[in-house]
Enzyme design. Structure first.
Site, PDB file in Angstrom:
ATOM      1  N   ASP A   1     -62.123  38.264  10.225  1.00  0.00           N
ATOM      2  CA  ASP A   1     -63.000  37.714   9.193  1.00  0.00           C
ATOM      3  C   ASP A   1     -62.167  37.278   7.984  1.00  0.00           C
ATOM      4  OD1 ASP A   1     -65.245  37.058   7.726  1.00  0.00           O
ATOM      5  OD2 ASP A   1     -65.729  39.125   7.167  1.00  0.00           O
TER       6      ASP A   1
ATOM      7  N   ASP B   1     -51.242  43.157   7.159  1.00  0.00           N
ATOM      8  CA  ASP B   1     -50.799  42.794   5.798  1.00  0.00           C
ATOM      9  C   ASP B   1     -49.646  41.794   5.867  1.00  0.00           C
ATOM     10  OD1 ASP B   1     -49.418  44.910   6.942  1.00  0.00           O
ATOM     11  OD2 ASP B   1     -49.300  46.129   5.126  1.00  0.00           O
TER      12      ASP B   1
ATOM     13  N   ASP C   1     -60.627  33.171   6.877  1.00  0.00           N
ATOM     14  CA  ASP C   1     -60.884  32.488   5.599  1.00  0.00           C
ATOM     15  C   ASP C   1     -59.562  32.027   4.984  1.00  0.00           C
ATOM     16  OD1 ASP C   1     -63.610  32.987   5.780  1.00  0.00           O
ATOM     17  OD2 ASP C   1     -63.787  33.548   3.663  1.00  0.00           O
TER      18      ASP C   1
ATOM     19  N   LYS D   1     -53.282  47.142  12.599  1.00  0.00           N
ATOM     20  CA  LYS D   1     -52.734  48.011  11.550  1.00  0.00           C
ATOM     21  C   LYS D   1     -52.335  49.317  12.250  1.00  0.00           C
ATOM     22  CE  LYS D   1     -51.829  49.020   7.226  1.00  0.00           C
ATOM     23  NZ  LYS D   1     -50.721  48.367   6.477  1.00  0.00           N
TER      24      LYS D   1
END
Ligand code: IPM
Ligand code: MG
Length: 368
Positions: free
Chosen positions: A252, A228, A256, A196
């Protein structure tokens, strides 16, 4: 015969059930490929809190350190469980996991996300998005960043305030970046580094160091991507990714997301590695307390994690390949646990899925 010492952490929830299936498969592969494993169990997570009042004792860490590899089920429970959660953060079940990663210096977390042809129906993406499928691996930094920075909650000027700090030094970034490029060299030679950098200083340093490392790997195509955007690209065009390199919290979250598009989080294995051969292998999913003890959990992520253990800690690539092939074959044969069930398939429980993979592995058609 080669013999290795495996520290087993069944943990909480569905952990003990899925680890039992992985052990079954590991032992069968040992007979076929000529190795043996000695297992030592340790407690971690809620079960350790119940027994010792802390999620992971130093003694348990020492046991893990003295073995050749660690195989973990899952830790944690319902946050409503006050015995485990109404305590300081470093006494909660998940703190055991963070502690063992830190103590064993496991700074690399590898999470492959691969779409099996047979599971296309379970993939939530549209067919035109899935295209020819995808095969990526997320390389997540595991012992730095927000999860290990200084944190506190206190009243400042009469207002309750919580602080978490996100710190990375160049050495921490360099060592994970090197691992990511090394893995890319064995795959499709493409690294997407996710950060980021339009906001965070830690990301700007991340980008600078990754660029320096990339210069040592001219054969690897390397690009930077904002986190993002990456979250969006994963569901828009997952086929573009090979190796995704990222820091702890972004990894993390993105892992997922990546696991979900494979059809089920019950399929995704992981390896946590450091400088030595001693690694920790665990499914990427959690302890699923709501389905614990019902013999319905999917043991495949744990079985595939056990295969990664054979590959990365013991250099038993043939046995690892055979386990992976056996899993693919059982899926091809139409067997499914409930999380990946679709019409026309045969529904099986946790132990039956383990048995089928073991039996398939033992057949001569799964060759060395
Ligand atoms: C994971 C888990 C852990 C993490 C939690 C349980 C601390 O979500 O392995 O991804 O965030 O690392
Ligand atoms: Mg997670």
């Amino acid at each position: 015969m080669k013999n290795y010492k495996v520290t087993l952490i069944p943990g909480d929830g569905i952990g003990p059930e899925i680890v039992a299936e992985a052990v079954k498969v590991l032992d069968a592969a040992g007979e076929k490929f000529g190795y043996s494993l000695d297992y030592t169990k340790i407690l971690m997570g809620g079960c350790s809190i119940d027994e010792y009042g802390e999620p992971l004792t130093d003694e348990a860490v020492n046991t893990a350190r003295s073995g050749d590899a660690v195989l973990l089920g899952a830790v944690g429970g319902n946050v409503g469980n006050s015995r485990w959660y109404d305590v300081a953060p470093d006494l909660r079940p998940e703190a055991g996991l963070l502690k063992i990663r830190k103590e064993l210096e496991l700074f690399v977390n590898m999470r492959p996300a691969y779409l099996y042809d047979e599971l296309k129906d379970a993939c939530p993406l549209k067919n035109e998005v899935i295209g020819d499928g995808f095969d990526m691996v997320i390389m997540r930094e595991l012992t730095g960043g927000l999860y290990f920075g200084e944190r506190y909650t206190k009243e400042i000027d009469g207002v309750m305030t919580a602080v978490d700090t996100l710190t990375y030094n160049e050495n921490e970034i360099r060592r994970i970046a090197v691992k990511a490029f090394e893995i890319a060299m064995k795959r499709k030679k493409t690294v997407t580094s996710v950060d980021k950098a339009n906001v965070l200083d830690s990301s700007r340093l991340w980008r600078k160091v990754v660029k320096e490392v990339a210069a040592d790997y001219p054969q690897v195509t390397y690009t930077d991507m904002l986190v993002d955007n990456c979250a969006m690209q994963l569901v828009m065009n997952p086929g573009q990714f090979d190796v995704i390199l990222t820091e702890n919290m972004f990894g993390d979250i993105l892992s997922d997301e990546a696991s979900m598009i494979t059809g089920s989080i019950g399929m995704l294995s992981s390896a946590s590695l450091g400088k030595t051969k001693l690694g920790l292998y665990e499914p990427s999913h959690g302890s699923a307390p709501d389905i614990a003890g019902k013999n319905i959990a999917n043991p495949i992520a744990t079985i595939l994690s056990a295969a990664m253990m054979l590959r990365y800690s013991f250099d038993l690539d043939d046995a690892a390949d055979a386990i992976e092939k056996a899993v693919a074959q059982v899926l091809k044969d139409g067997y499914r646990t409930s999380d990946i069930m679709s019409e026309g398939m045969t529904l099986v429980g946790t132990d039956k899925m383990g048995d089928l993979i073991k039996e398939t592995l033992c057949k001569d058609t799964i060759m060395r």
